[in-house]
Design a protein around this motif. Structure first.
Motif, mmCIF file in Angstrom:
data_model
loop_
_atom_site.group_PDB
_atom_site.id
_atom_site.type_symbol
_atom_site.label_atom_id
_atom_site.label_comp_id
_atom_site.label_asym_id
_atom_site.label_seq_id
_atom_site.Cartn_x
_atom_site.Cartn_y
_atom_site.Cartn_z
ATOM 1 N N MET A 80 0.861 -1.191 0.000
ATOM 2 C CA MET A 80 0.000 0.000 0.000
ATOM 3 C C MET A 80 0.894 1.238 0.000
ATOM 4 O O MET A 80 1.798 1.349 0.829
ATOM 5 C CB MET A 80 -0.916 0.030 1.226
ATOM 6 N N PRO A 81 0.654 2.176 -0.918
ATOM 7 C CA PRO A 81 1.469 3.394 -0.932
ATOM 8 C C PRO A 81 1.357 4.153 0.389
ATOM 9 O O PRO A 81 0.300 4.171 1.022
ATOM 10 C CB PRO A 81 0.873 4.208 -2.083
ATOM 11 N N ALA A 82 2.438 4.801 0.772
ATOM 12 C CA ALA A 82 2.486 5.535 2.035
ATOM 13 C C ALA A 82 1.410 6.614 2.101
ATOM 14 O O ALA A 82 0.814 6.834 3.153
ATOM 15 C CB ALA A 82 3.870 6.144 2.243
ATOM 16 N N TRP A 83 1.125 7.272 0.972
ATOM 17 C CA TRP A 83 0.121 8.342 0.986
ATOM 18 C C TRP A 83 -1.265 7.776 1.284
ATOM 19 O O TRP A 83 -2.064 8.417 1.957
ATOM 20 C CB TRP A 83 0.130 9.154 -0.317
ATOM 21 N N GLN A 84 -1.562 6.557 0.789
ATOM 22 C CA GLN A 84 -2.861 5.942 1.073
ATOM 23 C C GLN A 84 -2.955 5.556 2.545
ATOM 24 O O GLN A 84 -4.002 5.719 3.173
ATOM 25 C CB GLN A 84 -3.084 4.702 0.199
ATOM 26 N N HIS A 85 -1.868 5.044 3.074
ATOM 27 C CA HIS A 85 -1.870 4.678 4.492
ATOM 28 C C HIS A 85 -2.070 5.930 5.353
ATOM 29 O O HIS A 85 -2.863 5.915 6.300
ATOM 30 C CB HIS A 85 -0.573 3.963 4.854
ATOM 31 N N ALA A 86 -1.378 7.012 5.018
ATOM 32 C CA ALA A 86 -1.533 8.268 5.764
ATOM 33 C C ALA A 86 -2.965 8.797 5.630
ATOM 34 O O ALA A 86 -3.561 9.243 6.611
ATOM 35 C CB ALA A 86 -0.529 9.306 5.265
ATOM 36 N N ALA A 87 -3.517 8.729 4.429
ATOM 37 C CA ALA A 87 -4.904 9.187 4.217
ATOM 38 C C ALA A 87 -5.870 8.353 5.056
ATOM 39 O O ALA A 87 -6.811 8.887 5.653
ATOM 40 C CB ALA A 87 -5.267 9.111 2.737
ATOM 41 N N GLU A 89 -5.172 6.701 7.887
ATOM 42 C CA GLU A 89 -4.964 7.039 9.299
ATOM 43 C C GLU A 89 -5.675 8.345 9.655
ATOM 44 O O GLU A 89 -6.356 8.430 10.673
ATOM 45 C CB GLU A 89 -3.472 7.155 9.610
ATOM 46 N N TRP A 90 -5.500 9.377 8.818
ATOM 47 C CA TRP A 90 -6.101 10.673 9.118
ATOM 48 C C TRP A 90 -7.609 10.652 8.968
ATOM 49 O O TRP A 90 -8.320 11.301 9.742
ATOM 50 C CB TRP A 90 -5.454 11.774 8.277
ATOM 51 N N THR A 91 -8.121 9.898 8.008
ATOM 52 C CA THR A 91 -9.575 9.777 7.865
ATOM 53 C C THR A 91 -10.164 9.124 9.106
ATOM 54 O O THR A 91 -11.174 9.589 9.640
ATOM 55 C CB THR A 91 -9.936 8.974 6.602
ATOM 56 N N HIS A 92 -9.529 8.077 9.586
ATOM 57 C CA HIS A 92 -10.020 7.412 10.798
ATOM 58 C C HIS A 92 -9.953 8.339 12.009
ATOM 59 O O HIS A 92 -10.884 8.384 12.812
ATOM 60 C CB HIS A 92 -9.246 6.112 11.054
#
Length: 183
Positions: A80-87, A89-92
Motif C-alpha cells: 500500500m502506498p504511504a500516501w494511502q496509508h496516511a490518508a 490514518e487521518w480519515t479514521h
C-alpha cells in the motif's frame, strides 16, 4: 507497521463499527427529518429521541475509541502506498473526532439554548453552558457543519473500502466484513 498485529479487527471492534454506523445513520436521518417539521408535540418527541441517541452514540464512541487504543488495527496491506496509508490514518482520526464532537456540539447547543437534556426521560444531564441564545444558534450551525463533514468522510471511507475490494482486490474490506474473506 508491525507484523505482530492480527490480520483482522476483533469481533468487538467490528460490532462497534457497524453499531455506530447504523446509529449514526439513523440519528443523522432523524436530525434532518425533524429540523424542518413545524413545532408540535411530535417534533419535541423526535428531538428527545435524537438527543438520547446522540448521548448513547457519544458513550459508544468513547468505548470504541478506548477499544481501538488498546487493540491495534491490522497492519496495512503489503504494497500500500504511504500516501494511502496516511490518508487512511487521518480519515479514521477525523471520524473518531467527529463521533465525539457531533454529540458534544449538540449537547452544548441544547445547553446554550436553555433546553435541558434528560437521558431517556429519566436522567437529567448537566448543562454544559449557561443559557445564551446567540451562542446556541452558532453551536447549531457548528452541529450541522460537523454532520455534513461526517457525511463527506463516511463517503470517502466507503469509497476507499470499495476501491480496496473491487480494484485492489485486497483484504481491507474483509476485515470489517469477514464473510468477504476468501476461505
Amino acid at each position: 507497521m508491525s507484523s505482530s498485529r492480527p490480520g483482522t479487527y476483533t469481533r468487538t471492534a467490528i460490532r462497534l463499527h457497524w453499531l455506530l454506523a447504523l446509529g449514526l445513520s439513523a440519528t443523522l436521518a432523524l436530525g434532518f427529518y425533524m429540523s424542518d417539521l413545524p413545532f408540535s408535540p411530535a417534533k419535541l418527541q423526535y428531538y428527545s429521541w435524537h438527543k438520547w441517541a446522540g448521548i448513547t452514540l457519544l458513550l459508544l464512541a468513547v468505548f470504541r475509541l478506548g477499544w481501538r487504543l488498546t487493540h491495534p488495527a491490522p497492519a496495512a496491506p503489503a504494497g500500500m502506498p504511504a500516501w494511502q496509508h496516511a490518508a487512511s490514518e487521518w480519515t479514521h482520526r477525523l471520524l473518531y473526532l467527529l463521533m465525539l464532537a457531533i454529540p458534544l456540539s449538540g449537547w452544548l447547543m441544547s445547553s446554550a439554548k436553555g433546553v435541558p437534556t434528560v437521558y431517556f426521560g429519566v436522567l437529567p444531564l448537566p448543562d454544559l453552558l449557561e443559557r445564551n441564545v446567540e451562542l446556541g444558534k452558532q453551536l447549531g450551525q457548528l452541529h450541522g457543519a460537523l454532520n455534513f463533514g461526517l457525511l463527506g468522510l463516511v463517503a470517502l471511507h466507503a469509497a476507499a473500502a470499495l476501491k480496496h475490494y473491487v480494484i485492489d482486490r485486497d483484504e481491507v474490506l474483509g476485515r470489517m466484513l469477514p464473510f468477504l474473506n476468501k476461505a
